[in-house]
Design an enzyme around this catalytic site. Sequence first.
Site, PDB file in Angstrom:
ATOM      1  N   GLU A  81       0.848  -1.192   0.000  1.00  0.00           N
ATOM      2  CA  GLU A  81       0.000   0.000   0.000  1.00  0.00           C
ATOM      3  C   GLU A  81       0.882   1.241   0.000  1.00  0.00           C
ATOM      4  O   GLU A  81       0.401   2.345   0.241  1.00  0.00           O
ATOM      5  CB  GLU A  81      -0.965  -0.005   1.185  1.00  0.00           C
ATOM      6  CG  GLU A  81      -0.299  -0.067   2.529  1.00  0.00           C
ATOM      7  CD  GLU A  81      -1.302  -0.242   3.662  1.00  0.00           C
ATOM      8  OE1 GLU A  81      -2.046   0.699   3.904  1.00  0.00           O
ATOM      9  OE2 GLU A  81      -1.304  -1.328   4.285  1.00  0.00           O
ATOM     10  N   CYS A 113      -3.561  -3.264   4.298  1.00  0.00           N
ATOM     11  CA  CYS A 113      -2.676  -4.307   4.849  1.00  0.00           C
ATOM     12  C   CYS A 113      -3.115  -5.715   4.452  1.00  0.00           C
ATOM     13  O   CYS A 113      -2.445  -6.691   4.767  1.00  0.00           O
ATOM     14  CB  CYS A 113      -2.601  -4.198   6.366  1.00  0.00           C
ATOM     15  SG  CYS A 113      -2.103  -2.569   6.894  1.00  0.00           S
ATOM     16  N   HIS A 235      -2.603  -9.933  12.045  1.00  0.00           N
ATOM     17  CA  HIS A 235      -2.029  -8.697  11.499  1.00  0.00           C
ATOM     18  C   HIS A 235      -1.676  -7.835  12.715  1.00  0.00           C
ATOM     19  O   HIS A 235      -2.487  -7.677  13.634  1.00  0.00           O
ATOM     20  CB  HIS A 235      -3.043  -7.974  10.608  1.00  0.00           C
ATOM     21  CG  HIS A 235      -2.626  -6.569  10.290  1.00  0.00           C
ATOM     22  ND1 HIS A 235      -1.411  -6.281   9.726  1.00  0.00           N
ATOM     23  CD2 HIS A 235      -3.249  -5.378  10.476  1.00  0.00           C
ATOM     24  CE1 HIS A 235      -1.311  -4.962   9.572  1.00  0.00           C
ATOM     25  NE2 HIS A 235      -2.406  -4.389  10.033  1.00  0.00           N
TER      26      HIS A 235
HETATM   27  N1  CAA Z   1       0.941   3.329  30.639  1.00  0.00           N
HETATM   28  C1  CAA Z   1       0.348   2.240  30.079  1.00  0.00           C
HETATM   29  N2  CAA Z   1      -0.627   2.327  29.126  1.00  0.00           N
HETATM   30  C2  CAA Z   1      -0.987   3.558  28.718  1.00  0.00           C
HETATM   31  C3  CAA Z   1      -0.419   4.724  29.274  1.00  0.00           C
HETATM   32  C4  CAA Z   1       0.584   4.574  30.293  1.00  0.00           C
HETATM   33  N3  CAA Z   1       1.184   5.625  30.835  1.00  0.00           N
HETATM   34  N4  CAA Z   1      -0.998   5.779  28.666  1.00  0.00           N
HETATM   35  C5  CAA Z   1      -1.894   5.297  27.781  1.00  0.00           C
HETATM   36  N5  CAA Z   1      -1.898   3.956  27.802  1.00  0.00           N
HETATM   37  C6  CAA Z   1      -2.696   3.023  27.012  1.00  0.00           C
HETATM   38  C7  CAA Z   1      -4.140   3.422  26.867  1.00  0.00           C
HETATM   39  O1  CAA Z   1      -4.894   3.086  28.009  1.00  0.00           O
HETATM   40  C8  CAA Z   1      -4.542   2.630  25.641  1.00  0.00           C
HETATM   41  O2  CAA Z   1      -4.730   1.277  25.993  1.00  0.00           O
HETATM   42  P1  CAA Z   1      -6.077   0.507  25.561  1.00  0.00           P
HETATM   43  O3  CAA Z   1      -6.138   0.627  24.062  1.00  0.00           O
HETATM   44  O4  CAA Z   1      -5.845  -0.881  26.028  1.00  0.00           O
HETATM   45  O5  CAA Z   1      -7.188   1.210  26.228  1.00  0.00           O
HETATM   46  C9  CAA Z   1      -3.275   2.645  24.779  1.00  0.00           C
HETATM   47  O6  CAA Z   1      -2.213   3.041  25.658  1.00  0.00           O
HETATM   48  C10 CAA Z   1      -3.322   3.601  23.612  1.00  0.00           C
HETATM   49  O7  CAA Z   1      -3.778   4.830  24.125  1.00  0.00           O
HETATM   50  P2  CAA Z   1      -4.737   5.774  23.282  1.00  0.00           P
HETATM   51  O8  CAA Z   1      -5.906   5.005  22.785  1.00  0.00           O
HETATM   52  O9  CAA Z   1      -4.980   7.012  24.070  1.00  0.00           O
HETATM   53  O10 CAA Z   1      -3.754   6.083  22.076  1.00  0.00           O
HETATM   54  P3  CAA Z   1      -3.828   7.124  20.934  1.00  0.00           P
HETATM   55  O11 CAA Z   1      -5.039   7.986  21.009  1.00  0.00           O
HETATM   56  O12 CAA Z   1      -2.513   7.789  20.927  1.00  0.00           O
HETATM   57  O13 CAA Z   1      -4.017   6.200  19.613  1.00  0.00           O
HETATM   58  C11 CAA Z   1      -3.677   4.515  17.974  1.00  0.00           C
HETATM   59  C12 CAA Z   1      -3.446   4.924  19.437  1.00  0.00           C
HETATM   60  C13 CAA Z   1      -5.180   4.591  17.637  1.00  0.00           C
HETATM   61  C14 CAA Z   1      -3.199   3.086  17.783  1.00  0.00           C
HETATM   62  C15 CAA Z   1      -2.861   5.482  17.053  1.00  0.00           C
HETATM   63  O14 CAA Z   1      -1.513   5.292  17.273  1.00  0.00           O
HETATM   64  C16 CAA Z   1      -3.151   5.291  15.575  1.00  0.00           C
HETATM   65  O15 CAA Z   1      -4.049   5.940  15.034  1.00  0.00           O
HETATM   66  N6  CAA Z   1      -2.377   4.390  14.872  1.00  0.00           N
HETATM   67  C17 CAA Z   1      -2.566   4.138  13.458  1.00  0.00           C
HETATM   68  C18 CAA Z   1      -3.827   3.319  13.152  1.00  0.00           C
HETATM   69  C19 CAA Z   1      -3.701   1.862  13.553  1.00  0.00           C
HETATM   70  O16 CAA Z   1      -2.643   1.296  13.678  1.00  0.00           O
HETATM   71  N7  CAA Z   1      -4.880   1.214  13.703  1.00  0.00           N
HETATM   72  C20 CAA Z   1      -4.909  -0.217  13.990  1.00  0.00           C
HETATM   73  C21 CAA Z   1      -6.082  -0.908  13.348  1.00  0.00           C
HETATM   74  S1  CAA Z   1      -6.081  -0.557  11.583  1.00  0.00           S
HETATM   75  C22 CAA Z   1      -5.025  -1.698  10.911  1.00  0.00           C
HETATM   76  O17 CAA Z   1      -4.723  -2.683  11.513  1.00  0.00           O
HETATM   77  C23 CAA Z   1      -4.496  -1.445   9.546  1.00  0.00           C
HETATM   78  C24 CAA Z   1      -3.134  -0.859   9.681  1.00  0.00           C
HETATM   79  O18 CAA Z   1      -2.137  -1.582   9.712  1.00  0.00           O
HETATM   80  C25 CAA Z   1      -3.019   0.601   9.789  1.00  0.00           C
END
Ligand code: CAA
Length: 385
Positions: A81, A113, A235
């Site tokens: 991709e 993916c 994945h």
């Molecule tokens: N200690 C331990 N854990 C902590 C923490 C701390 N101090 N602070 C936060 N966390 C945890 C949160 O509780 C959360 O855990 P849960 O999901 O278990 O609740 C985790 O860390 C992530 O926190 P947030 O949800 O607040 O994170 P974020 O808003 O920064 O977003 C994300 C995370 C959505 C993955 C972002 O990085 C993102 O958009 N990534 C790209 C999209 C992606 O990878 N999506 C996956 C599915 S799509 C797919 O699979 C296709 C692909 O390859 C892209």
Amino acid sequence: MTMNVGIDKMSFFVPPYFVDMTDLAVARDVDPNKFLIGIGQDQMAVNPKTQDIVTFATNAAKNILSAEDLDKIDMVIVGTESGIDESKASAVVLHRLLGIQKFARSFEIKEACYGGTAALQFAVNHIRNHPESKVLVVASDIAKYGLASGGEPTQGAGAVAMLVSTDPKIIAFNDDSLALTQDIYDFWRPVGHDYPMVDGPLSTETYIQSFQTVWQEYTKRSQHALADFAALSFHIPYTKMGKKALLAILEGESEEAQNRILAKYEKSIAYSRKAGNLYTGSLYLGLISLLENAEDLKAGDLIGLFSYGSGAVAEFFSGRLVEDYQEQLLKTKHAEQLAHRKQLTIEEYETMFSDRLDVDKDAEYEDTLAYSISSVRNTVREYRS
Ligand code: CAA
């Protein structure tokens, strides 16, 4: 009798640079445990502008192909991709760089993916009709969301190469795959955009919901239950993602099955924790990690694979490990490759990230890596060989 078709050899390649996730967290003013535990990543692979998906694909394929393979391969499929051309397939360039015999089909497949799995299924079906031939499948990508973006800790880069044949020496696939298509905008990259548009929470939610839906229907159709599986491989956009999906189906399963599948999940994410998201290659990097790091798997064991591509297409399929599959693995080579990468400071990473290849400017480029870009002429990339 169904023919045994599956993966005969497999290897991965990641670029020779990485960022430590604690360093990135500190630089972004985030608690490191959010990246290390919450997201589940330790390191993230980074590439300079002289290394692209062709560079990764060629290096990964070089690890597994013999002269006999080059003669027998009649199809080269790249799932990606992050392609380098809107028209010409990277598989055509890969075919030349590897020296594969010329009477072959070469093309690229795209569906986020999921593209690597579409390529693999195409290859398996081709081999079922042409058992004497071999197909090279490569999943190669660069996952970039932008500096200081929400997706930044889930970046990565690299490729997985797989040789598909009859009587495979690693895993033979069952004819039980089940796919699911849903038109959802959770992650997409409009033509001309360098970085994807992403709705992080929706992508995570859709991944989990897709897995639950496919798993429920798969178990109904196949008569397989979780207890039949030695391990499931997912994945892995970030290593916490597959675990979230897995936990969503564990309720009601025996404690033994839950513990076994969860323990194997940890083995499947060992390499991804150090490389980050390989997009199309992530599921297969996970499979390599599982097979190379889980010591109690054996021939005949049933392995489930869950593929997810945003947009969204999901698929669950399975295979059985083949006698002496351990002998086909490249565990030492892979460990050395990961260990010999150079750690970048955040400043070096940011400079490398922002330094982009300009294909509209003819230039020569220095890089010591095999198959890196040596020059650009008239928008065409030439690679070292
Ligand atoms: N200690 C331990 N854990 C902590 C923490 C701390 N101090 N602070 C936060 N966390 C945890 C949160 O509780 C959360 O855990 P849960 O999901 O278990 O609740 C985790 O860390 C992530 O926190 P947030 O949800 O607040 O994170 P974020 O808003 O920064 O977003 C994300 C995370 C959505 C993955 C972002 O990085 C993102 O958009 N990534 C790209 C999209 C992606 O990878 N999506 C996956 C599915 S799509 C797919 O699979 C296709 C692909 O390859 C892209």
